[in-house]
Design a protein around this motif. Structure first.
Motif, PDB file in Angstrom:
ATOM      1  N   ASN A  64       0.752  -1.334   0.164  1.00 18.94           N
ATOM      2  CA  ASN A  64       0.039  -0.190   0.052  1.00 18.94           C
ATOM      3  C   ASN A  64       0.986   1.215   0.122  1.00 18.94           C
ATOM      4  O   ASN A  64       1.917   1.219   0.641  1.00 18.94           O
ATOM      5  CB  ASN A  64      -0.926  -0.069   1.345  1.00 18.94           C
ATOM      6  CG  ASN A  64      -1.927   1.081   1.198  1.00 18.94           C
ATOM      7  OD1 ASN A  64      -1.578   2.284   1.502  1.00 18.94           O
ATOM      8  ND2 ASN A  64      -3.104   1.055   0.963  1.00 18.94           N
ATOM      9  N   LEU A  65       0.550   2.216  -0.789  1.00 19.52           N
ATOM     10  CA  LEU A  65       1.077   3.352  -1.011  1.00 19.52           C
ATOM     11  C   LEU A  65       1.599   4.393   0.225  1.00 19.52           C
ATOM     12  O   LEU A  65       2.682   4.631   0.461  1.00 19.52           O
ATOM     13  CB  LEU A  65       0.604   4.272  -2.209  1.00 19.52           C
ATOM     14  CG  LEU A  65       0.636   3.646  -3.345  1.00 19.52           C
ATOM     15  CD1 LEU A  65       0.031   4.801  -4.405  1.00 19.52           C
ATOM     16  CD2 LEU A  65       1.698   3.294  -3.954  1.00 19.52           C
ATOM     17  N   SER A  66       0.458   4.257   1.134  1.00 19.43           N
ATOM     18  CA  SER A  66       0.880   4.972   2.319  1.00 19.43           C
ATOM     19  C   SER A  66       1.684   4.313   3.463  1.00 19.43           C
ATOM     20  O   SER A  66       2.317   4.799   3.976  1.00 19.43           O
ATOM     21  CB  SER A  66      -0.719   5.164   3.001  1.00 19.43           C
ATOM     22  OG  SER A  66      -1.573   5.989   2.148  1.00 19.43           O
ATOM     23  N   LYS A  69       5.103   4.912   2.062  1.00 17.71           N
ATOM     24  CA  LYS A  69       5.460   6.512   2.425  1.00 17.71           C
ATOM     25  C   LYS A  69       5.986   6.410   3.845  1.00 17.71           C
ATOM     26  O   LYS A  69       6.745   7.252   4.170  1.00 17.71           O
ATOM     27  CB  LYS A  69       4.357   7.226   1.886  1.00 17.71           C
ATOM     28  CG  LYS A  69       4.522   8.479   1.279  1.00 17.71           C
ATOM     29  CD  LYS A  69       3.510   9.210   0.649  1.00 17.71           C
ATOM     30  CE  LYS A  69       3.608  10.716   0.616  1.00 17.71           C
ATOM     31  NZ  LYS A  69       4.423  11.022  -0.766  1.00 17.71           N
ATOM     32  N   GLU A  73       9.491   8.043   4.588  1.00 22.03           N
ATOM     33  CA  GLU A  73       9.913   9.006   5.407  1.00 22.03           C
ATOM     34  C   GLU A  73      10.866   8.961   6.510  1.00 22.03           C
ATOM     35  O   GLU A  73      11.450  10.037   7.066  1.00 22.03           O
ATOM     36  CB  GLU A  73       8.559   9.689   5.741  1.00 22.03           C
ATOM     37  CG  GLU A  73       7.974  10.529   4.614  1.00 22.03           C
ATOM     38  CD  GLU A  73       6.508  10.944   4.983  1.00 22.03           C
ATOM     39  OE1 GLU A  73       5.812  11.067   6.064  1.00 22.03           O
ATOM     40  OE2 GLU A  73       5.791  11.132   3.872  1.00 22.03           O
ATOM     41  N   ARG A  88       5.050   1.473  -8.163  1.00 15.46           N
ATOM     42  CA  ARG A  88       4.406   1.806  -6.855  1.00 15.46           C
ATOM     43  C   ARG A  88       5.584   2.773  -6.286  1.00 15.46           C
ATOM     44  O   ARG A  88       5.409   3.799  -5.798  1.00 15.46           O
ATOM     45  CB  ARG A  88       4.150   0.621  -6.059  1.00 15.46           C
ATOM     46  CG  ARG A  88       2.994   0.286  -6.303  1.00 15.46           C
ATOM     47  CD  ARG A  88       2.916  -1.148  -5.304  1.00 15.46           C
ATOM     48  NE  ARG A  88       1.293  -1.816  -5.681  1.00 15.46           N
ATOM     49  CZ  ARG A  88       0.233  -1.408  -5.042  1.00 15.46           C
ATOM     50  NH1 ARG A  88       0.259  -0.316  -4.351  1.00 15.46           N
ATOM     51  NH2 ARG A  88      -0.920  -1.908  -5.603  1.00 15.46           N
ATOM     52  N   LYS A  90       7.971   4.418  -7.958  1.00 17.28           N
ATOM     53  CA  LYS A  90       7.900   5.665  -8.596  1.00 17.28           C
ATOM     54  C   LYS A  90       6.785   6.700  -8.071  1.00 17.28           C
ATOM     55  O   LYS A  90       7.001   7.818  -8.187  1.00 17.28           O
ATOM     56  CB  LYS A  90       8.000   5.476  -9.996  1.00 17.28           C
ATOM     57  CG  LYS A  90       9.361   4.664 -10.637  1.00 17.28           C
ATOM     58  CD  LYS A  90       9.582   5.363 -12.068  1.00 17.28           C
ATOM     59  CE  LYS A  90       9.230   4.276 -12.924  1.00 17.28           C
ATOM     60  NZ  LYS A  90       9.671   4.008 -14.116  1.00 17.28           N
ATOM     61  N   LYS A  91       5.760   6.069  -8.257  1.00 13.79           N
ATOM     62  CA  LYS A  91       4.308   6.880  -7.874  1.00 13.79           C
ATOM     63  C   LYS A  91       4.542   7.558  -6.613  1.00 13.79           C
ATOM     64  O   LYS A  91       3.976   8.681  -6.305  1.00 13.79           O
ATOM     65  CB  LYS A  91       3.346   5.725  -7.689  1.00 13.79           C
ATOM     66  CG  LYS A  91       2.085   6.497  -7.544  1.00 13.79           C
ATOM     67  CD  LYS A  91       1.182   5.993  -8.662  1.00 13.79           C
ATOM     68  CE  LYS A  91      -0.122   6.794  -8.825  1.00 13.79           C
ATOM     69  NZ  LYS A  91      -0.428   7.295 -10.221  1.00 13.79           N
ATOM     70  N   ILE A  92       5.252   7.036  -5.381  1.00 17.76           N
ATOM     71  CA  ILE A  92       5.463   7.929  -4.280  1.00 17.76           C
ATOM     72  C   ILE A  92       6.783   8.785  -4.220  1.00 17.76           C
ATOM     73  O   ILE A  92       7.232   9.084  -3.284  1.00 17.76           O
ATOM     74  CB  ILE A  92       5.229   6.979  -2.877  1.00 17.76           C
ATOM     75  CG1 ILE A  92       6.289   5.935  -3.009  1.00 17.76           C
ATOM     76  CG2 ILE A  92       3.964   6.411  -2.772  1.00 17.76           C
ATOM     77  CD1 ILE A  92       6.114   4.896  -1.859  1.00 17.76           C
ATOM     78  N   ALA A  94       9.871   7.727  -4.275  1.00 16.23           N
ATOM     79  CA  ALA A  94      10.939   6.876  -3.726  1.00 16.23           C
ATOM     80  C   ALA A  94      12.287   7.176  -4.261  1.00 16.23           C
ATOM     81  O   ALA A  94      12.452   7.513  -5.517  1.00 16.23           O
ATOM     82  CB  ALA A  94      10.708   5.106  -3.630  1.00 16.23           C
TER      83      ALA A  94
END
Ligand code: LLP
Length: 422
Positions: A64-66, A69, A73, A88, A90-92, A94
């Motif tokens: 899951n992206l969250s 993330k 972080e 995924r 790249k989408k966030i 990373a």
């Protein structure tokens, strides 16, 4: 160990009653604790602080992206195994420089995309793969960094489906093959040989198999060094076990205390790839009871979550603790009401169970229960079998909660299909 606790008779995730989330978002529902998730990452980071490894969270355990993330972080890198996982990442946004890529079946397109994205390195699993990476990198006029994944032939004493470091498994290359590759390194154009990778299996509760693997690798590294092969990185994989039932796995500190001295002696920079250790106990699957069915043989509690939502019990006979969202004794039920119970889903397979032969209080229709330890390989292995929509996912932080994946709709189920008449 985690932040799902009873406050009075109600189960809470951090400061939020889980029942409130079930009422708001429906069931089946995955609920994650941010505190548990981040806490486990930081625990590992602290335990290994002496050698400051790159900790690459294993995306397959929970993608899951969250969730990703939250870990990025705090400085995590990512361990990926497919073009989808790279997407995924790249989408966030990373940091590609902290991405390592394993998998026995990387396709040419996946390799090309990963090189273009500038990932840190490939964990290479075969000679043919290495040749292909070299070919693609040469065409792209880039240099691809690689670690050779060693299969050290060590039994990690875990379920056979998640054993990866024995000679009969498809993963990695044997030591002789690895040695030949390193000695012929000049033949692989546009490849930068960075070091070694080893991952012997998952849900490993003892430290001994890790130590045995490290010992073998360490001797192997000595040999390579004597032959003048320069190495920089050692990736020791993931695999740390967690508590589902009665297991007594090593703690992060206990594990580090044993392996750090060896790693220091080896003297290479270290990568870790944990998945389950970080996210396993940070998630639960919440389900509602539909029926209670007393048969001649036993009691079945039929819930609205099935093997499509959590396949681990069906696939590995895995144990997940079952807890009522509201302690049922408090509803005026007596202890005689406890009976050996199977918690089963609605799917048309006898393997569709979440728990077997448990001593549980009597649940009634509409009661809610939690399947514990479902944060790793829970949602990420879920499917649409029986045309069931995949569950929603919620992340709790303190007294706040966030829907991090909506429940699929019926439309989602058929979106890519065509009803062609022939
Ligand atoms: N690195 C590599 C190369 C892996 O193959 C895996 C997991 C990991 C790291 C992360 O392992 P962990 O720290 O999570 O043990 N579906 C199974 C587990 C499959 C593990 C696959 N590889 C389960 O539900 O138990």
């Amino acid at each position: 160990m985690h932040d799902f606790n009873y406050n009075g008779k109600e189960l809470y995730c951090e400061k939020v009653p889980v029942g409130k989330l079930a009422a708001k978002f429906g069931t089946p529902l995955y609920v994650y604790s941010h505190k548990t998730l981040v806490g486990h990452f930081l625990k590992l980071k602290k335990a290994f602080s002496d050698i400051r490894p790159l900790i690459c969270f294993s995306v397959k355990s929970n993608s899951n992206l969250s969730i990703l993330k939250a870990l990025l972080e705090r400085g995590a890198g990512l361990d990926i195994v497919s073009g989808g996982e790279l997407y995924r990442a790249k989408k966030i946004g990373a940091d590609a420089g902290k991405i390592v890529y394993a998998s026995v079946g990387k396709t040419k397109e996946e390799i090309r995309d990963a090189i273009r994205a500038g990932i840190f390195l490939f964990n290479v699993e075969s000679l043919q793969e290495l040749a292909l990476i070299s070919e693609v990198a040469t065409v792209l006029k880039k240099e691809a960094r690689v670690c050779i994944r060693i299969n050290p032939n060590i039994d990690p004493h875990t379920h056979r489906y998640i054993t990866t470091g024995t000679v009969d498994s498809k993963f990695g290359v044997d030591l002789d093959t690895a040695r030949i590759i390193f000695l012929n390194r000049e033949n692989f154009k546009n490849i930068k040989f960075a070091g070694l990778h080893v991952h012997i299996g998952s849900q490993i509760t003892q430290v001994a198999p890790f130590l045995a693997a490290l010992k073998r690798i360490s001797l192997f590294i000595d040999g390579l060094r004597k032959m003048g092969v320069p190495l920089e990185w050692l990736n020791i994989g993931g695999g740390l076990g967690i508590i589902y039932n009665q297991e007594r796995p090593q703690t992060a500190e206990g594990f580090a205390a044993k392996v750090v001295p060896i790693l220091k002696k080896i003297g290479l920079k270290v990568i870790l790839e944990p998945g389950r250790f970080i996210v396993g106990n940070a998630g639960i699957l919440v389900a509602s009871v539909i029926y209670v069915k007393d048969t001649l043989a036993k009691r079945f509690v039929v819930v609205d979550a099935g093997m499509n939502d959590l396949i681990r019990p069906a696939l590995y006979d895995a144990y997940h603790e079952i807890l009522p969202l509201v302690k049922t004794e408090d509803k005026g039920r007596k202890s005689e009401d406890r009976k050996k119970t199977d918690i089963v889903g609605p799917i048309c397979e006898s393997g569709d169970f979440l728990a077997k032969g448990r001593d549980l209080p009597l649940f009634g229709p509409g009661d809610l229960l939690a399947v514990m330890g479902a944060g790793a390989y829970g949602f990420s292995m879920s499917s649409n079998y029986n045309s069931r929509r995949r569950a929603a996912e919620v992340l709790v932080k303190g007294d706040k909660f966030y829907l991090i994946r909506g429940r699929e709709s019926f439309d989602d189920l058929v979106r890519l299909e065509k009803a062609i008449r022939l």
